[in-house]
Write an enzyme that holds these catalytic residues in place. Structure first.
Site, PDB file in Angstrom:
ATOM      1  N   GLU B  51      -8.476  -1.318  -0.218  1.00 30.40           N
ATOM      2  CA  GLU B  51      -7.483  -1.214   0.846  1.00 30.40           C
ATOM      3  C   GLU B  51      -6.379  -0.301   0.337  1.00 30.40           C
ATOM      4  OE1 GLU B  51      -6.182  -5.203   1.863  1.00 30.40           O
ATOM      5  OE2 GLU B  51      -4.406  -4.377   2.828  1.00 30.40           O
ATOM      6  N   ASP B  62       6.192  -7.390   3.920  1.00 29.24           N
ATOM      7  CA  ASP B  62       5.936  -7.265   2.487  1.00 29.24           C
ATOM      8  C   ASP B  62       7.093  -7.721   1.614  1.00 29.24           C
ATOM      9  OD1 ASP B  62       3.243  -6.098   2.152  1.00 29.24           O
ATOM     10  OD2 ASP B  62       4.062  -4.550   3.465  1.00 29.24           O
TER      11      ASP B  62
END
Ligand SMILES: Cc1ncc(COP(=O)(O)O)c(C=O)c1O
Lengths: 417, 259
Positions: B51, B62
């Site tokens: 990824e 995040d």
């Protein structure tokens, strides 16, 4: 990538706005708005949307909200005629005095409304972001009032330039986090509040402070602030015997502006003008004039106009006022601009400071630096439209701005007027 | 085989060989743009799916590690365009299928049609878009689908089971089961009840389910392997790359194999 509407589409979307059909079921104002959030927040936003639908239509909730506005916030706020500014500008001027609302800005309308809603929805704690600190103070006060713990995220840059408000938030019982990530202004504070919310979407209520973010916030915040426009309309008719020819409000995320404008969108003869932060100039990172210079994109939950580069990275912004220092804007403003119902202009740091000094000297009122942009825009318009009635949304008071203002000594010319 | 089926297939092969699948994440161009392709090659040699993170200015899902990595990559000129150029100019065939992880705005700016065509051209088999819920995803999904490129859906512990089922059926490649309500990079370990949660999601998913967020240790990978098809490792691998350590050694360690 811009969005062009046919004249037919513009007319239809204006009708939809006036008739109250927007946002639609998907949370859209035409193409703008929607709900671009991590999956974790989808159920929470669905619960909130359902709660808004239910409680904002509940007479008991609305009565409680009205009662708090009347007895705790101090509404209706006055409409003040400003004859000295009127003489200086060559046009009659009225001021809608949100600076006289409890805690010193319009932000309290939304904060107390959402705090009451949070209580009804069974929240355990409230989080909020703040730029100028006015929404942080309003949230801290509203949470104390309804009995919920409150955590406020504020960019480290803003903690410094709006220091008086940080102390007020803490005094009112809020926990204040200085955000060190990103650009350390309002946008980073929202990112950080979203990160907090993702960690506890069921128990935490996010009390968003402007007409931005994912559906239903732009709608909810607008509804809670429309009291500004409804009162103004009646007060102008009573005081001036007519609606204003032009209405001005500063635009950061756009909450005070949408509250003032929305009830007058149907008064087609009234010009509505939003004033953004022109900052230091038109260069990259020098301003926060999203509606004037932005392109469509997705930031912090909504498809709206954004200041971004060719790769879709959100740009740095600048404004002398923390509350306007933001690269996005509420999706309803993006629509009102695209269909041509509202004009958006920008005022520079320097013009805002000058307008602030002028208002102090001539009317004995110290507006917030955010608000001063609306004055600067109105003054410029008056020059080109002498004699026309002007209404300015005086969104907040400037006491919080003393750390910034002491860096710019008062000029003699307004003081002499 | 469609590109998105390569992802599914790679995870099923890992399971058939008796081990959990490993989806490994790196932020493109961090810590250094020059190190991107070598790191990619080394990671693809060990992981079942790679990824690649497209950096974004406002990574709201995040934690600190990926925020820092994104900022550093942007500051060094990394963009979606740059990533496609790098992938297009590589002189090796990665041993694992590639995914791009990106927030929506960079994709929107690139243009969906062009994005899908370019992705297929350089061998990107799927996308993960953390700020794009299913309800808003049709325009991107349709454009990707036309090229056989998949849009991976995420489910979380906050997702009601009926919704999880819809998401699993709409997903391509695999289903990304977020282990916790929270952001990436947590170090609190896996939450209680993660096994039951993964069993529930696996029970309604026609595709392999991979669990991610907060995974750093071999024991966690082993536990996840008992209840899902694989584990996603992100922030921990980014930190390994930041330290200049060998990502292959770290990934083998996670699998419980001797380094
Ligand atoms: C007094 C005042 N006016 C305006 C604003 C800008 O926000 P909005 O555009 O949502 O009204 C702020 C934000 O902090 C403010 O404090």
């Amino acid at each position: 990538m811009t969005i062009e509407f046919s004249e037919n589409d513009k007319a239809r979307l204006l009708e939809d706005t006036i008739a109250g059909r927007l946002p639609d079921a998907g949370g859209r104002f035409g193409p703008f708005g929607g709900r671009y959030v991590p999956e974790t927040l989808v159920p929470a936003l669905e619960r909130l949307t359902e709660g808004v639908r239910q409680h904002l239509a509940d007479p008991a909730f609305l009565e409680r909200f009205r009662h708090e506005l009347a007895t705790w916030v101090g509404r209706p706020t006055p409409l003040t005629e400003a004859p000295n500014l009127g003489r200086a500008w060559g046009a009659p001027v009225w001021l809608k005095r949100e600076d006289l609302a409890h805690t010193g800005a319009h932000k309290i309308n939304n904060a107390i409304g959402q705090a009451l809603l949070a209580k009804r929805l069974g929240a355990r704690r409230v989080i909020a972001e703040t730029g100028a600190g006015q929404h942080g103070v309003a949230s801290a006060a509203a949470c104390a009032r309804v009995g919920l713990p409150c955590t406020v995220y504020m960019g480290a840059v803003d903690v410094e330039r709006q220091a008086p408000n940080v102390d007020r938030m803490r005094r009112l019982g809020a926990e204040v986090h200085a955000v060190q990530s990103g650009d350390r202004t309002l946008r980073s504070a929202i990112d950080e509040a979203l990160r907090d919310w993702v960690s506890d979407p069921a128990g935490t209520y996010y009390l968003l402070g402007s007409a931005v973010g994912p559906h239903p916030y732009p709608y909810l915040v607008r509804e809670l602030h429309c009291v500004i426009g409804r009162e103004s309309r009646e007060q102008m008719l009573a005081a001036a015997g007519a609606l204003p020819d032009a209405v001005f409000a500063c635009v950061g995320g756009g909450s005070n502006a949408i509250g003032l404008f929305h009830p007058m969108v149907g008064d087609r003869e009234v010009a509505l003008i939003g004033v953004e932060a022109g900052g230091l100039g038109g260069g990259l990172g020098q301003h926060s004039a999203t509606l004037s210079r932005g392109r469509p994109g997705v930031l912090q939950g909504a498809y709206t106009l954004l200041l971004q580069d060719d790769d879709g990275q959100v740009q740095g912004t600048h404004s002398i006022s923390a509350g306007l220092d933001y690269p996005g804007v509420g999706p309803e403003h993006a629509l009102l601009k695209s269909i041509g119902r509202v004009d958006y202009i920008a005022a520079s740091d320097e013009d805002a400071l000058d307008a602030l000094n002028e208002c102090c000297a001539l009317e004995g009122i110290l507006p917030a630096l955010e608000t001063a942009h609306a004055f600067a825009g109105a003054r410029e318009w008056a020059r080109r439209n002498p004699g026309r009635r002007i209404l300015i949304g005086l969104s907040g008071r400037g006491d919080k701005d003393m750390p910034t203002l002491t860096k710019f000594p008062m000029e003699a010319r307004h003081a002499a007027a | 085989m469609q590109p998105h089926e390569r992802i599914t297939d790679s995870l099923r092969q890992a399971n058939a060989a008796g081990r959990p699948g490993l989806v490994a994440f790196l932020t493109a161009g961090h810590p250094s743009p020059a190190g991107f392709l070598p790191a990619l090659q080394a990671i693809a040699a060990e992981a079942d799916v790679v990824e690649i993170g497209v950096p974004f200015s406002d990574p709201m899902a995040d934690g600190m590690t990926i925020q820092r990595a994104s900022q550093s990559a942007i500051a060094q000129g990394v963009s979606l365009r740059w990533i496609f150029e790098q992938l297009g100019g590589r002189d090796f065939e990665p041993e694992a299928p590639l995914l791009l992880m990106s927030y929506l705005n960079p994709l929107l700016n690139f243009g969906y049609e062009r994005l899908a065509a370019r992705a297929a051209e350089v061998g990107v088999c799927g996308f993960i878009v953390p700020d794009l819920p299913l309800e808003e995803s049709a325009p991107l999904r349709d454009a990707l689908e036309a090229q056989g490129v998949g849009l991976v859906q995420m489910v979380t512990p906050a997702t009601p089971l009926a919704r999880a089922k819809v998401l699993c059926e709409a997903s391509r490649g695999f289903v990304y089961a977020v282990t916790m309500t929270g952001i990436t990079g947590g170090s609190r370990g896996l939450p209680e009840g993660v096994a039951e949660y993964l069993d529930r999601v696996s029970g309604v998913s026609p595709l392999p389910v991979c669990a991610g967020f907060g995974i750093r240790e071999p024991a966690q990978v082993r536990l996840i392997g008992e209840h899902a098809a694989g584990a996603v490792v992100g922030s921990a691998l980014v930190e390994v790359l930041e330290e200049g350590a060998d990502p292959g050694v770290f990934l083998r360690g996670l699998r419980g194999k001797a380094a």
